[in-house]
Design an enzyme around this catalytic site. Structure first.
Site, PDB file in Angstrom:
ATOM      1  N   THR A 126       0.819  -1.210   0.000  1.00 52.24           N
ATOM      2  CA  THR A 126       0.000   0.000   0.000  1.00 52.24           C
ATOM      3  C   THR A 126       0.853   1.260   0.000  1.00 52.24           C
ATOM      4  O   THR A 126       1.909   1.322   0.637  1.00 52.24           O
ATOM      5  CB  THR A 126      -0.923  -0.003   1.241  1.00 52.24           C
ATOM      6  OG1 THR A 126      -1.663  -1.223   1.268  1.00 52.24           O
ATOM      7  CG2 THR A 126      -1.890   1.170   1.199  1.00 52.24           C
ATOM      8  N   SER A 132      -6.167   0.960  -1.575  1.00 52.33           N
ATOM      9  CA  SER A 132      -6.432  -0.409  -2.030  1.00 52.33           C
ATOM     10  C   SER A 132      -6.160  -0.603  -3.519  1.00 52.33           C
ATOM     11  O   SER A 132      -6.186  -1.733  -3.999  1.00 52.33           O
ATOM     12  CB  SER A 132      -7.888  -0.779  -1.735  1.00 52.33           C
ATOM     13  OG  SER A 132      -8.131  -0.816  -0.346  1.00 52.33           O
ATOM     14  N   GLU A 242      -2.820 -15.024   2.847  1.00 49.64           N
ATOM     15  CA  GLU A 242      -2.986 -14.071   3.941  1.00 49.64           C
ATOM     16  C   GLU A 242      -4.425 -14.080   4.450  1.00 49.64           C
ATOM     17  O   GLU A 242      -4.674 -14.059   5.660  1.00 49.64           O
ATOM     18  CB  GLU A 242      -2.601 -12.665   3.489  1.00 49.64           C
ATOM     19  CG  GLU A 242      -2.766 -11.625   4.600  1.00 49.64           C
ATOM     20  CD  GLU A 242      -2.318 -10.236   4.187  1.00 49.64           C
ATOM     21  OE1 GLU A 242      -1.111  -9.973   4.261  1.00 49.64           O
ATOM     22  OE2 GLU A 242      -3.173  -9.419   3.798  1.00 49.64           O
ATOM     23  N   GLN A 336     -21.665  -5.848  24.625  1.00 46.91           N
ATOM     24  CA  GLN A 336     -23.033  -5.542  25.022  1.00 46.91           C
ATOM     25  C   GLN A 336     -23.529  -6.518  26.087  1.00 46.91           C
ATOM     26  O   GLN A 336     -24.172  -6.121  27.075  1.00 46.91           O
ATOM     27  CB  GLN A 336     -23.957  -5.597  23.802  1.00 46.91           C
ATOM     28  CG  GLN A 336     -25.354  -5.061  24.047  1.00 46.91           C
ATOM     29  CD  GLN A 336     -25.371  -3.554  24.236  1.00 46.91           C
ATOM     30  OE1 GLN A 336     -24.548  -2.852  23.671  1.00 46.91           O
ATOM     31  NE2 GLN A 336     -26.278  -3.060  25.054  1.00 46.91           N
ATOM     32  N   THR A 365     -10.038  -3.896   1.483  1.00 48.41           N
ATOM     33  CA  THR A 365     -11.188  -3.453   2.275  1.00 48.41           C
ATOM     34  C   THR A 365     -12.443  -4.229   1.896  1.00 48.41           C
ATOM     35  O   THR A 365     -12.542  -4.781   0.800  1.00 48.41           O
ATOM     36  CB  THR A 365     -11.456  -1.953   2.052  1.00 48.41           C
ATOM     37  OG1 THR A 365     -11.860  -1.752   0.685  1.00 48.41           O
ATOM     38  CG2 THR A 365     -10.231  -1.122   2.367  1.00 48.41           C
TER      39      THR A 365
END
Length: 380
Positions: A126, A132, A242, A336, A365
């Site tokens: 990157t 991206s 990955e 929560q 992403t």
């Protein structure tokens, strides 16, 4: 689901003996953004870095699915999410591409170092302006006889501040598109190459990240991984592993989270009854279970298809998207359900939320994954 054999189960259980030590001080280290070199020594001793590599270089020679199974166990047993991420990064960034595409000399020199944990790996893809859009990279490598001269910069390089070896992707042909990118294996002390300071970040804080800078950095042509112009093939191979390796770790983390939440919901009393008896709470926990199992199935099914040689472009995108979102959703649900306790740093659950956000961004992403799936459907 897969029926794991006795050898696979024994391997996973054997490495689980290290998980408590890997987890030590994980809340404190996260707070201070501390990468623990002592833990890395233990990682090296455990042998987990050797899983997918051939025995001729000191590896364990395990196949893709077995490696994933053991890494899932790492996610379940180790609470230091940053350490987990640094482990999968060093395996995938340098070890995986060198074994698949490296010359005999590169394999002989560098694979034993990665496998033994003597060298930490990172990959530099990157760039500040590209995000991206990997093919829009500006870092270039100009040929000069038997060397290449690199100029440019990279950002968001996981393991950057601690890495010894970097797989750097750069343009060797300005108009070559996918055929214009080349992968270079670069040692950290190479003249003209500078590693930036660690960058503060939201989560995965025990896995340091930095920028890289190249200023007339001269690299021998022998350090090319694969062939000149073949970097996109290297990158595609790496990114598939990955996704499978790092997100199966997230599945293990979700498994641990589910067990923790079930136990807490059965013990925590509210209005005279365990909170597990309230449908609103029970439904949240059931949703966590469904998301866990869906993620696990997609990752292993995709891995099986990859091993068969099938086209897994769509499957990989779906598996990555589903798992990263499930990891984030279940981490929020856990906070929560634990209520005020979940919000407190000492329980480690708020840290898991911050870590999980990263998974929706790295390895492409989630928005990119949607685009990829749409493209495979002929929509764009």
């Amino acid at each position: 689901m897969i029926d794991w054999n006795e050898d696979q189960i024994e391997l996973r259980e054997g490495l689980s003996a290290w998980h408590e030590a890997f987890s030590a001080d994980h809340v404190e280290n996260d707070e201070g953004s501390v990468f623990s070199w002592q833990k890395w020594k233990l990682v090296a001793e455990s042998g987990i870095l050797s899983l997918p590599f051939d025995e001729r270089w000191g590896g364990l020679g395990q196949d893709l699915l077995t490696t994933m199974y053991v890494l899932e166990g790492l996610g379940e047993g180790c609470r230091d999410g940053g350490l987990n991420f640094s482990i999968t990064t060093t395996i995938c960034s340098v070890g995986v591409p060198v074994e698949r595409f490296g010359s005999p000399a590169l394999k002989d020199k560098y694979l034993p170092q990665i496998i033994a944990g003597d060298a930490i790996g990172a990959h530099a893809i990157t760039e500040p302006a590209g995000g991206s859009a990997a093919l829009q990279m500006r870092t270039k490598a100009d040929r000069d006889g038997d060397t290449f001269i690199l100029n440019g910069s990279k950002t968001f390089v996981s393991n950057g501040p601690i890495a010894d070896l970097f797989m750097v992707y750069a343009k060797t042909h300005p108009d070559g598109g996918p055929l214009g990118i080349t992968a270079f294996l670069i040692e950290k002390d190479t003249p003209g190459f500078e590693v930036g300071n660690p960058i503060k970040k939201m989560g995965l804080r025990t896995s340091p990240l930095s920028e890289l800078y190249f200023d007339d950095c001269r690299i021998p042509a022998s350090q090319v991984c694969g062939r000149v112009g073949g970097g996109f093939l290297v990158l595609d191979h790496v990114m598939k592993r990955e996704i499978l390796y790092s997100f199966i770790v997230n599945v293990g983390e979700m498994q641990h989270r589910l067990g923790k939440v079930v136990e807490y919901a059965k013990e925590r009393l509210q209005f005279g009854k365990p909170i597990a008896s309230y449908q609103a709470v029970a439904n949240k926990i059931v949703d966590m279970k469904i998301k866990l199992e869906t993620s696990r199935k997609w990752l292993y099914d995709t891995a099986e298809k990859l091993v068969r040689g099938d086209n897994v472009t769509t499957d990989m995108a779906i598996a990555k998207l589903l798992t990263s979102q499930a990891n984030l959703d279940t981490s929020l649900a856990a906070v929560q359900i634990f209520g005020g306790n979940g919000y407190m740093a000492e329980y480690g659950l708020e840290k898991e939320v911050r870590n999980a956000v990263a998974g929706t961004i790295y390895s492409g992403t989630n928005e990119i994954q949607y685009n990829r799936i749409a493209s495979m459907l002929g929509l764009s």
